[in-house]
Each structure stands twice: as structure tokens, then as C-alpha cells.
Design a protein around this motif. Structure first.
Motif, PDB file in Angstrom:
ATOM      1  N   THR A 171       0.840  -1.190   0.000  1.00  0.00           N
ATOM      2  CA  THR A 171       0.000   0.000   0.000  1.00  0.00           C
ATOM      3  C   THR A 171       0.879   1.245   0.000  1.00  0.00           C
ATOM      4  O   THR A 171       2.070   1.182   0.291  1.00  0.00           O
ATOM      5  CB  THR A 171      -0.913   0.052   1.245  1.00  0.00           C
ATOM      6  OG1 THR A 171      -0.105   0.055   2.424  1.00  0.00           O
ATOM      7  CG2 THR A 171      -1.888  -1.113   1.268  1.00  0.00           C
ATOM      8  N   ARG A 187       0.531   5.319   1.483  1.00  0.00           N
ATOM      9  CA  ARG A 187      -0.226   6.380   2.156  1.00  0.00           C
ATOM     10  C   ARG A 187       0.125   7.682   1.448  1.00  0.00           C
ATOM     11  O   ARG A 187       1.303   8.043   1.336  1.00  0.00           O
ATOM     12  CB  ARG A 187       0.127   6.472   3.632  1.00  0.00           C
ATOM     13  CG  ARG A 187      -0.616   7.604   4.345  1.00  0.00           C
ATOM     14  CD  ARG A 187      -0.254   7.688   5.805  1.00  0.00           C
ATOM     15  NE  ARG A 187      -0.725   6.536   6.540  1.00  0.00           N
ATOM     16  CZ  ARG A 187      -1.948   6.427   7.066  1.00  0.00           C
ATOM     17  NH1 ARG A 187      -2.815   7.403   6.911  1.00  0.00           N
ATOM     18  NH2 ARG A 187      -2.288   5.348   7.726  1.00  0.00           N
ATOM     19  N   GLU A 208       0.750  11.452   0.739  1.00  0.00           N
ATOM     20  CA  GLU A 208       1.221  12.629   1.460  1.00  0.00           C
ATOM     21  C   GLU A 208       1.117  13.830   0.539  1.00  0.00           C
ATOM     22  O   GLU A 208       1.063  13.685  -0.689  1.00  0.00           O
ATOM     23  CB  GLU A 208       2.674  12.428   1.895  1.00  0.00           C
ATOM     24  CG  GLU A 208       2.841  11.281   2.880  1.00  0.00           C
ATOM     25  CD  GLU A 208       4.295  11.017   3.227  1.00  0.00           C
ATOM     26  OE1 GLU A 208       5.183  11.764   2.759  1.00  0.00           O
ATOM     27  OE2 GLU A 208       4.532  10.058   3.980  1.00  0.00           O
ATOM     28  N   ASN A 231      -7.849   1.232  -7.426  1.00  0.00           N
ATOM     29  CA  ASN A 231      -8.369   2.116  -6.384  1.00  0.00           C
ATOM     30  C   ASN A 231      -9.441   3.071  -6.896  1.00  0.00           C
ATOM     31  O   ASN A 231      -9.642   4.146  -6.335  1.00  0.00           O
ATOM     32  CB  ASN A 231      -7.211   2.915  -5.780  1.00  0.00           C
ATOM     33  CG  ASN A 231      -6.217   2.030  -5.082  1.00  0.00           C
ATOM     34  OD1 ASN A 231      -6.426   1.607  -3.955  1.00  0.00           O
ATOM     35  ND2 ASN A 231      -5.129   1.708  -5.764  1.00  0.00           N
ATOM     36  N   GLN A 234     -11.853   5.113  -4.746  1.00  0.00           N
ATOM     37  CA  GLN A 234     -11.341   6.259  -3.978  1.00  0.00           C
ATOM     38  C   GLN A 234     -10.909   7.423  -4.855  1.00  0.00           C
ATOM     39  O   GLN A 234     -10.714   8.520  -4.355  1.00  0.00           O
ATOM     40  CB  GLN A 234     -10.098   5.849  -3.168  1.00  0.00           C
ATOM     41  CG  GLN A 234     -10.342   4.856  -2.088  1.00  0.00           C
ATOM     42  CD  GLN A 234      -9.063   4.688  -1.291  1.00  0.00           C
ATOM     43  OE1 GLN A 234      -8.664   5.595  -0.556  1.00  0.00           O
ATOM     44  NE2 GLN A 234      -8.406   3.559  -1.452  1.00  0.00           N
ATOM     45  N   GLY A 284      -3.534  11.370   3.226  1.00  0.00           N
ATOM     46  CA  GLY A 284      -4.251  10.473   4.129  1.00  0.00           C
ATOM     47  C   GLY A 284      -4.907   9.296   3.428  1.00  0.00           C
ATOM     48  O   GLY A 284      -5.232   8.304   4.079  1.00  0.00           O
ATOM     49  N   GLN A 285      -5.116   9.392   2.134  1.00  0.00           N
ATOM     50  CA  GLN A 285      -5.677   8.254   1.415  1.00  0.00           C
ATOM     51  C   GLN A 285      -4.655   7.124   1.419  1.00  0.00           C
ATOM     52  O   GLN A 285      -3.444   7.362   1.424  1.00  0.00           O
ATOM     53  CB  GLN A 285      -6.015   8.613  -0.034  1.00  0.00           C
ATOM     54  CG  GLN A 285      -7.216   9.512  -0.187  1.00  0.00           C
ATOM     55  CD  GLN A 285      -7.504   9.798  -1.655  1.00  0.00           C
ATOM     56  OE1 GLN A 285      -6.680  10.362  -2.356  1.00  0.00           O
ATOM     57  NE2 GLN A 285      -8.693   9.414  -2.097  1.00  0.00           N
ATOM     58  N   ILE A 286      -5.145   5.895   1.413  1.00  0.00           N
ATOM     59  CA  ILE A 286      -4.271   4.729   1.344  1.00  0.00           C
ATOM     60  C   ILE A 286      -4.681   3.931   0.123  1.00  0.00           C
ATOM     61  O   ILE A 286      -5.826   3.499   0.010  1.00  0.00           O
ATOM     62  CB  ILE A 286      -4.384   3.867   2.616  1.00  0.00           C
ATOM     63  CG1 ILE A 286      -3.937   4.686   3.824  1.00  0.00           C
ATOM     64  CG2 ILE A 286      -3.536   2.597   2.473  1.00  0.00           C
ATOM     65  CD1 ILE A 286      -4.115   3.992   5.147  1.00  0.00           C
ATOM     66  N   GLY A 293       5.974   4.099   1.480  1.00  0.00           N
ATOM     67  CA  GLY A 293       4.766   4.791   1.881  1.00  0.00           C
ATOM     68  C   GLY A 293       4.089   4.213   2.993  1.00  0.00           C
ATOM     69  O   GLY A 293       3.993   3.602   3.812  1.00  0.00           O
TER      70      GLY A 293
END
Length: 102
Positions: free
Chosen positions: A39, A41, A43, A69, A72, A82-84, A102
């Protein structure tokens, strides 16, 4: 025949399941094998292109991340801190050797 009092039936042998490499690895009964999931994350300042370049070695493979994804990402040019995101294996083999950060 009923077992003699005080004796218990033998415990089942551990289940053998195949890992991602196809090797049989003993696991406790009732356990579940979960493959590793990479994954990232998000930033501030990240882009799908940059993440793809780090993960797959080629920025133009960002579509692999986008496809995995889509629930999302409404617009691939707009991702938010903040999205993963899941980073699936690049099935084409293009740019293999990059690693996630990440």
C-alpha cells in the motif's frame, strides 16, 4: 467403541496450505493465509505518477494503481493526503524491481 474415560481424541494435524510461492507451509487449523498487500499512504505533493515510478519503476504504470483504487479516485489528477492506495503487482512485468515507499 467409546474412548476410555479420561482419554481424549487426537488433535487434528496442522493444515498444509500453499503460500504465494506454492510452498506447503504448516498452519494451525482455522488459520487463514493472507498474501502481502503493498500500500501507499498519500502525502502532500504525491501524484499517481510518482507513486507508480517508485513502485513499478515507470510512471506511466499509474493506471495500475488507478484501476485498483477507482472507488477512492474520482480524478487521477486529484488525490488527497491520508488516502491509502493498494499497489497491486504489475502483471505486465514492466519496470519490475521498483519498491513501494509509503
Amino acid at each position: 467403541q467409546a474412548p476410555a474415560s479420561g482419554s481424549r481424541p487426537a488433535a487434528p494435524a496442522p493444515a498444509r496450505t500453499a503460500d504465494a510461492a506454492g510452498n506447503g507451509a504448516p498452519q494451525a487449523a482455522g488459520s487463514v493465509f493472507v498474501p502481502e498487500i503493498n500500500t501507499a499512504r498519500i502525502e502532500r505533493g504525491n501524484s499517481l505518477w510518482q507513486i507508480s515510478r517508485r513502485a513499478y519503476g515507470r510512471g506511466n504504470r499509474y493506471t495500475v494503481i488507478y484501476d485498483a483504487n477507482q472507488e477512492q479516485i474520482r480524478d487521477p489528477d486529484l488525490i488527497y493526503p491520508g488516502q491509502i492506495f493498494v499497489l497491486p503487482d504489475d502483471k505486465t512485468g514492466a519496470g519490475q524491481g521498483g519498491h513501494k515507499r509509503g
